[in-house]
Scaffold this motif. Structure first.
Motif, PDB file in Angstrom:
ATOM      1  N   ILE A   1      19.220  45.039  62.189  1.00 56.26           N
ATOM      2  CA  ILE A   1      20.243  44.501  63.559  1.00 56.26           C
ATOM      3  C   ILE A   1      20.277  45.726  64.398  1.00 56.26           C
ATOM      4  CG2 ILE A   1      21.774  43.191  64.707  1.00 56.26           C
ATOM      5  CD1 ILE A   1      20.978  40.728  62.459  1.00 56.26           C
ATOM      6  N   LEU A   2      21.205  46.694  63.953  1.00 56.32           N
ATOM      7  CA  LEU A   2      21.551  47.755  64.567  1.00 56.32           C
ATOM      8  C   LEU A   2      20.657  48.859  65.713  1.00 56.32           C
ATOM      9  CD1 LEU A   2      24.589  49.038  62.988  1.00 56.32           C
ATOM     10  CD2 LEU A   2      24.450  47.178  64.918  1.00 56.32           C
ATOM     11  N   GLU A   3      19.333  49.067  64.430  1.00 54.94           N
ATOM     12  CA  GLU A   3      18.034  49.378  64.685  1.00 54.94           C
ATOM     13  C   GLU A   3      17.546  48.601  66.353  1.00 54.94           C
ATOM     14  OE1 GLU A   3      16.161  50.097  61.278  1.00 54.94           O
ATOM     15  OE2 GLU A   3      17.222  52.196  60.413  1.00 54.94           O
ATOM     16  N   LYS A   4      17.144  47.580  65.969  1.00 53.57           N
ATOM     17  CA  LYS A   4      17.353  46.992  66.579  1.00 53.57           C
ATOM     18  C   LYS A   4      17.417  46.776  68.361  1.00 53.57           C
ATOM     19  CE  LYS A   4      16.012  41.547  67.722  1.00 53.57           C
ATOM     20  NZ  LYS A   4      15.527  40.096  67.018  1.00 53.57           N
ATOM     21  N   TYR A   5      19.144  46.836  68.091  1.00 51.74           N
ATOM     22  CA  TYR A   5      20.148  47.194  69.425  1.00 51.74           C
ATOM     23  C   TYR A   5      20.363  48.458  70.074  1.00 51.74           C
ATOM     24  CZ  TYR A   5      19.503  41.632  69.471  1.00 51.74           C
ATOM     25  OH  TYR A   5      19.115  40.801  69.526  1.00 51.74           O
ATOM     26  N   ALA A   6      19.833  49.394  68.862  1.00 53.22           N
ATOM     27  CA  ALA A   6      19.852  50.760  69.087  1.00 53.22           C
ATOM     28  C   ALA A   6      20.281  51.423  70.820  1.00 53.22           C
ATOM     29  CB  ALA A   6      19.153  51.781  68.518  1.00 53.22           C
ATOM     30  N   GLU A   7      19.290  51.074  71.582  1.00 55.95           N
ATOM     31  CA  GLU A   7      19.372  51.269  72.813  1.00 55.95           C
ATOM     32  C   GLU A   7      20.456  51.274  74.039  1.00 55.95           C
ATOM     33  OE1 GLU A   7      18.167  53.794  75.261  1.00 55.95           O
ATOM     34  OE2 GLU A   7      17.400  53.545  73.710  1.00 55.95           O
ATOM     35  N   GLU A   8      20.650  49.287  73.349  1.00 50.24           N
ATOM     36  CA  GLU A   8      21.508  49.072  74.111  1.00 50.24           C
ATOM     37  C   GLU A   8      22.948  49.589  73.546  1.00 50.24           C
ATOM     38  OE1 GLU A   8      19.410  47.407  72.925  1.00 50.24           O
ATOM     39  OE2 GLU A   8      18.279  45.715  74.113  1.00 50.24           O
ATOM     40  N   LEU A   9      22.894  49.719  72.490  1.00 48.17           N
ATOM     41  CA  LEU A   9      24.384  49.710  71.566  1.00 48.17           C
ATOM     42  C   LEU A   9      24.804  51.504  72.368  1.00 48.17           C
ATOM     43  CD1 LEU A   9      23.438  48.600  68.300  1.00 48.17           C
ATOM     44  CD2 LEU A   9      25.198  48.275  69.960  1.00 48.17           C
ATOM     45  N   ARG A  10      23.402  52.449  72.384  1.00 52.27           N
ATOM     46  CA  ARG A  10      23.970  53.949  73.040  1.00 52.27           C
ATOM     47  C   ARG A  10      24.477  54.134  74.568  1.00 52.27           C
ATOM     48  NH1 ARG A  10      19.801  55.884  69.472  1.00 52.27           N
ATOM     49  NH2 ARG A  10      18.271  54.935  70.371  1.00 52.27           N
ATOM     50  N   LYS A  11      23.690  53.178  75.606  1.00 54.70           N
ATOM     51  CA  LYS A  11      24.214  52.546  76.451  1.00 54.70           C
ATOM     52  C   LYS A  11      25.928  52.181  76.529  1.00 54.70           C
ATOM     53  CE  LYS A  11      19.908  51.331  78.527  1.00 54.70           C
ATOM     54  NZ  LYS A  11      19.072  50.485  79.099  1.00 54.70           N
ATOM     55  N   ILE A  12      25.889  51.539  75.285  1.00 52.40           N
ATOM     56  CA  ILE A  12      27.551  50.320  75.670  1.00 52.40           C
ATOM     57  C   ILE A  12      28.500  52.599  75.255  1.00 52.40           C
ATOM     58  CG2 ILE A  12      28.797  50.112  74.045  1.00 52.40           C
ATOM     59  CD1 ILE A  12      27.108  47.609  73.972  1.00 52.40           C
ATOM     60  N   LYS A  13      27.887  52.488  74.514  1.00 54.12           N
ATOM     61  CA  LYS A  13      28.492  54.034  73.915  1.00 54.12           C
ATOM     62  C   LYS A  13      28.326  55.032  74.788  1.00 54.12           C
ATOM     63  CE  LYS A  13      29.249  57.949  71.503  1.00 54.12           C
ATOM     64  NZ  LYS A  13      29.467  58.312  70.130  1.00 54.12           N
ATOM     65  N   PHE A  14      27.712  55.711  76.264  1.00 51.65           N
ATOM     66  CA  PHE A  14      27.872  55.768  76.813  1.00 51.65           C
ATOM     67  C   PHE A  14      28.659  55.370  78.091  1.00 51.65           C
ATOM     68  CE2 PHE A  14      25.944  58.397  81.135  1.00 51.65           C
ATOM     69  CZ  PHE A  14      26.045  59.249  81.100  1.00 51.65           C
ATOM     70  N   SER A  15      28.426  54.623  78.367  1.00 49.74           N
ATOM     71  CA  SER A  15      28.970  53.589  79.506  1.00 49.74           C
ATOM     72  C   SER A  15      31.081  54.005  79.263  1.00 49.74           C
ATOM     73  CB  SER A  15      28.736  52.180  80.176  1.00 49.74           C
ATOM     74  OG  SER A  15      29.351  51.053  78.974  1.00 49.74           O
ATOM     75  N   GLN A  16      31.543  53.454  77.909  1.00 48.96           N
ATOM     76  CA  GLN A  16      32.592  53.648  77.422  1.00 48.96           C
ATOM     77  C   GLN A  16      33.486  54.789  76.983  1.00 48.96           C
ATOM     78  OE1 GLN A  16      32.844  51.539  73.654  1.00 48.96           O
ATOM     79  NE2 GLN A  16      32.952  49.203  74.486  1.00 48.96           N
ATOM     80  N   THR A  17      32.166  55.901  77.021  1.00 49.44           N
ATOM     81  CA  THR A  17      32.814  57.241  76.612  1.00 49.44           C
ATOM     82  C   THR A  17      33.264  57.495  78.791  1.00 49.44           C
ATOM     83  OG1 THR A  17      31.651  57.544  75.205  1.00 49.44           O
ATOM     84  CG2 THR A  17      32.245  60.263  76.445  1.00 49.44           C
ATOM     85  N   LEU A  18      32.513  57.298  79.648  1.00 51.44           N
ATOM     86  CA  LEU A  18      32.276  57.933  80.996  1.00 51.44           C
ATOM     87  C   LEU A  18      33.059  57.460  81.543  1.00 51.44           C
ATOM     88  CD1 LEU A  18      28.687  59.639  81.669  1.00 51.44           C
ATOM     89  CD2 LEU A  18      30.742  60.051  80.658  1.00 51.44           C
ATOM     90  N   MET A  19      33.145  56.178  81.346  1.00 51.69           N
ATOM     91  CA  MET A  19      33.689  55.404  82.927  1.00 51.69           C
ATOM     92  C   MET A  19      35.765  54.961  81.983  1.00 51.69           C
ATOM     93  SD  MET A  19      33.178  54.624  85.413  1.00 51.69           S
ATOM     94  CE  MET A  19      33.760  53.453  86.325  1.00 51.69           C
ATOM     95  N   ILE A  20      36.325  55.527  81.794  1.00 50.61           N
ATOM     96  CA  ILE A  20      38.184  55.572  81.056  1.00 50.61           C
ATOM     97  C   ILE A  20      38.130  54.748  82.363  1.00 50.61           C
ATOM     98  CG2 ILE A  20      39.544  55.617  80.539  1.00 50.61           C
ATOM     99  CD1 ILE A  20      38.259  57.782  79.411  1.00 50.61           C
ATOM    100  N   SER A  21      38.319  55.303  83.658  1.00 49.43           N
ATOM    101  CA  SER A  21      38.567  54.594  84.452  1.00 49.43           C
ATOM    102  C   SER A  21      38.547  55.115  85.833  1.00 49.43           C
ATOM    103  CB  SER A  21      40.217  54.458  84.633  1.00 49.43           C
ATOM    104  OG  SER A  21      41.278  55.326  84.426  1.00 49.43           O
ATOM    105  N   GLN A  22      38.314  54.817  87.172  1.00 50.33           N
ATOM    106  CA  GLN A  22      37.761  55.387  88.687  1.00 50.33           C
ATOM    107  C   GLN A  22      39.340  55.317  89.629  1.00 50.33           C
ATOM    108  OE1 GLN A  22      35.434  52.875  91.013  1.00 50.33           O
ATOM    109  NE2 GLN A  22      35.316  54.200  91.673  1.00 50.33           N
ATOM    110  N   LEU A  23      39.683  57.146  89.556  1.00 54.11           N
ATOM    111  CA  LEU A  23      40.613  57.002  90.440  1.00 54.11           C
ATOM    112  C   LEU A  23      40.391  56.961  91.764  1.00 54.11           C
ATOM    113  CD1 LEU A  23      43.396  58.337  90.806  1.00 54.11           C
ATOM    114  CD2 LEU A  23      42.256  60.883  91.012  1.00 54.11           C
ATOM    115  N   VAL A  24      41.179  55.911  92.324  1.00 56.33           N
ATOM    116  CA  VAL A  24      41.161  55.711  93.512  1.00 56.33           C
ATOM    117  C   VAL A  24      41.763  55.880  94.742  1.00 56.33           C
ATOM    118  CG1 VAL A  24      41.430  52.915  94.826  1.00 56.33           C
ATOM    119  CG2 VAL A  24      40.520  53.253  92.650  1.00 56.33           C
ATOM    120  N   ASP A  25      43.439  56.044  94.153  1.00 54.73           N
ATOM    121  CA  ASP A  25      44.288  57.000  95.790  1.00 54.73           C
ATOM    122  C   ASP A  25      45.114  58.165  94.607  1.00 54.73           C
ATOM    123  OD1 ASP A  25      45.253  57.980  98.184  1.00 54.73           O
ATOM    124  OD2 ASP A  25      46.163  55.678  98.357  1.00 54.73           O
ATOM    125  N   MET A  26      45.614  58.944  95.712  1.00 57.32           N
ATOM    126  CA  MET A  26      46.416  59.791  94.974  1.00 57.32           C
ATOM    127  C   MET A  26      47.331  60.137  96.247  1.00 57.32           C
ATOM    128  SD  MET A  26      46.365  63.065  93.075  1.00 57.32           S
ATOM    129  CE  MET A  26      47.050  64.673  93.187  1.00 57.32           C
TER     130      MET A  26
END
Length: 186
Positions: free
Chosen positions: A98-123
């Protein structure tokens, strides 16, 4: 009930479940991770797993374990489940397929969780000088108060920090490094 005992009861339930039920729950758990923002899909998944006895405990356990595997780049899925939880070969091969079947989607999740921690709006920042204190060596020292406003997936949060000038220059250096890396990547 502690997290370890909940985990152990989930493992015990997995061991006595049929391969068919386990496959349904593993696929549902994986689909939850890959498509958690699609409410129609979640409704369908809930209907599917309700037919399996003790599905909530097993599904929570599987979601947690699969998510940890995604985050840690765990290449040996079968070994992870066999050595850590004592699952038999058939259940481990179900997870692996099952993990092999959804490997591409799971990689996208890892990538999005790694890069989108939070977005700086104002300082916002304020510069100040200590005019009164109980510590003579701190008197007349410059400081910077910073308010960071960021978006964490639809929720706006603020963080405050106070830095000495040397801390601020270190912070500025790190921010410039991050900016350079972002420019390089884009």
């Amino acid at each position: 009930m502690s997290e370890t005992s909940i985990e152990q009861s989930a493992v015990d339930l997995i061991k006595i479940s049929t391969d068919k039920d386990f496959k349904i729950l593993t696929e549902a758990s994986t689909l939850y991770l890959t498509d958690r923002y699609n409410s129609d899909r979640l409704t369908d998944l809930n209907k599917t797993i309700e037919s399996v006895k003790d599905s909530k405990i097993i599904t929570k356990f599987l979601i947690k374990q699969i998510n940890e595997l995604i985050q840690s780049d765990q290449p040996k899925v079968v070994k992870h489940f066999q050595s850590n939880f004592g699952l038999d070969e058939s259940k481990c091969s179900i997870i692996k397929s099952i993990l092999e079947k959804y490997a591409e989607e799971l990689r996208k999740i890892k990538f999005s969780q790694t890069l989108m921690i939070s977005q700086l709006v104002d300082m916002e920042w304020k510069f100040g000088v200590t005019a009164s204190t109980n510590y003579i060596d701190k008197l007349g020292q410059a400081f910077l108060q910073i308010k960071l406003v960021y978006n964490t997936g639809g929720k706006i949060e603020s963080r405050f920090m106070e830095l000495t000038l040397s801390q601020f220059y270190s912070f500025l250096l790190e921010m410039n490094k991050a900016k350079s890396q972002m420019e390089y990547l884009s």
